[in-house]
Motif scaffolding. Sequence first.
Motif, mmCIF file in Angstrom:
data_model
loop_
_atom_site.group_PDB
_atom_site.id
_atom_site.type_symbol
_atom_site.label_atom_id
_atom_site.label_comp_id
_atom_site.label_asym_id
_atom_site.label_seq_id
_atom_site.Cartn_x
_atom_site.Cartn_y
_atom_site.Cartn_z
ATOM 1 N N MET A 58 -22.083 -1.193 -4.417
ATOM 2 C CA MET A 58 -21.202 -2.359 -4.374
ATOM 3 C C MET A 58 -19.789 -1.870 -4.085
ATOM 4 N N GLY A 59 -19.400 -1.837 -2.833
ATOM 5 C CA GLY A 59 -18.148 -1.188 -2.472
ATOM 6 C C GLY A 59 -16.957 -2.116 -2.469
ATOM 7 N N LYS A 60 -15.796 -1.531 -2.717
ATOM 8 C CA LYS A 60 -14.561 -2.302 -2.696
ATOM 9 C C LYS A 60 -13.995 -2.373 -1.284
ATOM 10 N N SER A 61 -13.185 -3.412 -1.037
ATOM 11 C CA SER A 61 -12.524 -3.528 0.257
ATOM 12 C C SER A 61 -11.423 -2.497 0.337
ATOM 13 N N GLN A 62 -11.514 -1.602 1.303
ATOM 14 C CA GLN A 62 -10.507 -0.563 1.469
ATOM 15 C C GLN A 62 -9.764 -0.795 2.780
ATOM 16 N N LYS A 63 -8.505 -0.378 2.807
ATOM 17 C CA LYS A 63 -7.770 -0.418 4.066
ATOM 18 C C LYS A 63 -8.173 0.818 4.858
ATOM 19 N N LYS A 64 -8.776 0.622 6.004
ATOM 20 C CA LYS A 64 -9.253 1.750 6.786
ATOM 21 C C LYS A 64 -8.542 1.761 8.139
ATOM 22 N N ARG A 65 -8.159 2.963 8.589
ATOM 23 C CA ARG A 65 -7.429 3.103 9.842
ATOM 24 C C ARG A 65 -8.211 2.527 11.019
ATOM 25 N N SER A 66 -9.556 2.600 10.951
ATOM 26 C CA SER A 66 -10.353 2.106 12.070
ATOM 27 C C SER A 66 -10.422 0.581 12.109
ATOM 28 N N MET A 67 -9.965 -0.088 11.048
ATOM 29 C CA MET A 67 -10.030 -1.541 11.010
ATOM 30 C C MET A 67 -8.701 -2.105 10.527
ATOM 31 N N ARG A 68 -7.643 -1.835 11.260
ATOM 32 C CA ARG A 68 -6.312 -2.243 10.853
ATOM 33 C C ARG A 68 -6.175 -3.751 10.923
ATOM 34 N N ARG A 69 -5.445 -4.303 9.955
ATOM 35 C CA ARG A 69 -5.255 -5.741 9.971
ATOM 36 C C ARG A 69 -3.842 -6.131 9.547
ATOM 37 N N HIS A 70 -2.910 -5.193 9.612
ATOM 38 C CA HIS A 70 -1.538 -5.567 9.264
ATOM 39 C C HIS A 70 -1.059 -6.676 10.196
ATOM 40 N N ASN A 71 -1.451 -6.570 11.451
ATOM 41 C CA ASN A 71 -0.903 -7.448 12.465
ATOM 42 C C ASN A 71 -2.031 -8.105 13.256
ATOM 43 N N PRO A 72 -2.750 -9.048 12.629
ATOM 44 C CA PRO A 72 -3.825 -9.703 13.363
ATOM 45 C C PRO A 72 -3.262 -10.473 14.547
ATOM 46 N N MET A 73 -4.096 -10.697 15.560
ATOM 47 C CA MET A 73 -3.624 -11.374 16.761
ATOM 48 C C MET A 73 -2.967 -12.694 16.388
ATOM 49 N N ARG A 74 -1.720 -12.856 16.770
ATOM 50 C CA ARG A 74 -0.936 -14.014 16.353
ATOM 51 C C ARG A 74 -1.350 -15.268 17.115
ATOM 52 N N VAL A 75 -1.686 -15.085 18.385
ATOM 53 C CA VAL A 75 -2.131 -16.217 19.204
ATOM 54 C C VAL A 75 -3.469 -15.841 19.829
ATOM 55 N N LEU A 102 7.521 1.792 9.017
ATOM 56 C CA LEU A 102 7.302 2.815 7.979
ATOM 57 C C LEU A 102 6.062 2.513 7.149
ATOM 58 N N TYR A 103 5.880 1.232 6.826
ATOM 59 C CA TYR A 103 4.730 0.840 6.017
ATOM 60 C C TYR A 103 3.425 1.194 6.726
ATOM 61 N N VAL A 104 3.346 0.901 8.008
ATOM 62 C CA VAL A 104 2.133 1.203 8.769
ATOM 63 C C VAL A 104 1.965 2.716 8.938
ATOM 64 N N LEU A 105 3.056 3.416 9.232
ATOM 65 C CA LEU A 105 2.972 4.863 9.449
ATOM 66 C C LEU A 105 2.527 5.621 8.197
ATOM 67 N N THR A 106 2.913 5.126 7.022
ATOM 68 C CA THR A 106 2.586 5.855 5.790
ATOM 69 C C THR A 106 1.261 5.420 5.181
ATOM 70 N N ASP A 107 0.553 4.525 5.845
ATOM 71 C CA ASP A 107 -0.725 4.053 5.313
ATOM 72 C C ASP A 107 -1.852 4.966 5.783
ATOM 73 N N ASP A 108 -2.336 5.819 4.874
ATOM 74 C CA ASP A 108 -3.455 6.707 5.172
ATOM 75 C C ASP A 108 -3.158 7.608 6.371
ATOM 76 N N ASN A 109 -1.909 8.077 6.459
ATOM 77 C CA ASN A 109 -1.482 8.926 7.573
ATOM 78 C C ASN A 109 -0.683 10.091 6.986
ATOM 79 N N GLN A 110 -1.343 11.207 6.766
ATOM 80 C CA GLN A 110 -0.779 12.300 5.982
ATOM 81 C C GLN A 110 0.521 12.872 6.537
ATOM 82 N N PRO A 111 0.670 13.061 7.866
ATOM 83 C CA PRO A 111 1.946 13.616 8.346
ATOM 84 C C PRO A 111 3.153 12.776 7.927
#
Length: 666
Positions: free
Chosen positions: A1-18, A213-222
């Motif tokens: 029973m897995g939790k919803s994780q933010k994964k780089r392969s399924m980004r959703r910060h900026n869903p298609m606006r139109v 910055l928020y997007v760059l620091t999300d699961d991005n080690q450098p």
Amino acid sequence: MGKSQKKRSMRRHNPMRVPDSHLPKGLESAASSSPKNEAVLPIIQKLESPDASERKWACVAVSNLIQNDPSTRRLLQGKNVVGALITRLSDSEEEVWIEAAGALRNLCIDGGYDICAEMYNKNILAPLKTFVPKISSALSQFLESPKTAPENAQKVVYEFTENVNTILWCLSETSNKALNAINQINLVPFLMSFLAARAKLPIATVTAAAQCLYVLTDDNQPAIDELRSSAAFSTCLLEIVHNEGDVRSKDNEAFGDRLTMLKVLSSGILSNVSPLPPPSAASGVDVGKEIVLPLLQPVVASVSLIESSALAENLVAKLALEPPQIEKLSLKSGPQSDHRSDTELELERLENKLRTVQLALEILTGVCATLPDPVSEAHEGELDAEEDAEENDVEIEEDVTDGMALDDIPITNGATIPSHLPALVQPLITLIQPARLSFPPAAGQSSHPPTTSVLSAIHVSALECLNNIFLSLSASPTTELATATASGKQVWDAVWAALGSVGTEITRGQGRKQEMWEIGVGVLWGVGNIWKGSLVPNEEQVQLLIQLCNSSADPAVRVKCIGTLECLAQHPQSIDANRVIAMHLLSILPTSTAPSSYSTEPVIQALSALIDIYSDENLPYDVNFRQGNFVQRLVDSVDGVRKALRGEGMRDNLVAFIKYRKALRF
């Protein structure tokens, strides 16, 4: 029973606006459905004009043409507008490349990942990289000697900077390839410089830097390592969260909304990079518990989606009476990309406020994904993922734990003891309920796609957050929580009410409705596990879960459906519902002559469910097992189970259960 994780392969910060998924594919269909088809070719031609004023006008016209118009955007894309605008970023005239950046920014925001991927493939980073040192130099000059440049010149630079940072933000979540290329630019000090100078800069410019910055620091080690390397960076972020170090203030509602967004983003960045090492001021801070939850709970409770939807509809009706933007365009008027009516600005303010709520939910979902999965005090340490999977006979998603707990779930002896439902649950329950503009109509598009896009994103994000909360609570069941059956029924009914509003008729362009069902059933599973045996199965709900289980191509969704059905089947007095559910679970299993049509994970879950349901022969519904001769059906599945499943563990469990049932005497 897995939790919803933010994964780089399924980004959703900026869903298609139109969104344009409701449109048939192909340029021909885009041309036939675009009301501005005739305006496209002249604009494309003017982008190549020897006259700089025509090139500038064409860049601005692109921004106006695509506004809430996916068919025209797709038509322009087919005419290589992206390549033409990228070329204009290296234009000899400053005004042209400034407007080109604005048009590209709007394409990124409105069009989503496909357009961003095209931009990356057409090497947009080459000109963007040259802008970073130029912007840094101009910023230093303005801050040190503000009188050396007129205010209009500063305004242009700040707006251009906002556009560049927004493009970099969107590109960062396009693909790992784009992200790795952006990492090479070392943007963290550049972006932090805007946050550090927030008292002297327009808040929109500062917020765009924070978004990136928020997007760059999300699961991005450098980027995480770079931000952690300076104690000044984390101190700056803490000051923003705690309202220390004034942002350039304006006393109006739009500014207040922007400031809230900046604070939310700063808390998200801190969450992304925590724990912070000494000597940072935040090194001893539990970011999730002390910063994120107290700051974001009021944000998600601050908005009524029903009222927001109604306001958007009123503004759209008002906007329809105003002249179309394209008619205002002429070479003589020298249009600006920020030339918008008061109604358009009010719609934008509403959208920004809703986007802040969406972002807060996304951050909270990530925090709730790190809640510990506690074990009983009899165990030393915690079960690892593999042990937990074996114990429950089901594969689970990778989970991340950092010891953070919801603020109203006290910690006792290293285990999380839920005393009552977290305060966050009630506002989330409210946010999952659809409003009139939440989803596009069955045919065509919404009357205001950006509002529809953000409303549906809020519903999905709120469900994801609920999913993580209830999976965390069900990981450490207590008598106190289990006996709060009224709370369980309230949540259960609220989730079904939301799914009922979504409906099962899902057409082209309504992928968000599908997401609501797929995530919603995960919430139901978590709730069902906590109040197993007390939730009375409803015939219609059982049939909907069976229907989704049969129709979904996603094994994870099927596992959630089976898990939820298992919980409902264990209501002692619901003998008929138990029989219906059991027959469905048995239908999933292989037979001696035919393999299962389901993949491995759902078969394991179905077997596990049947064993759990009928492990107590004294329950009233056990009559179904005996009268239906289920034991023979299970015997018939043994060889198929052995062939289908890796390893002998599940088969051994099944054989042991069959022996146990056969040994019973009634």
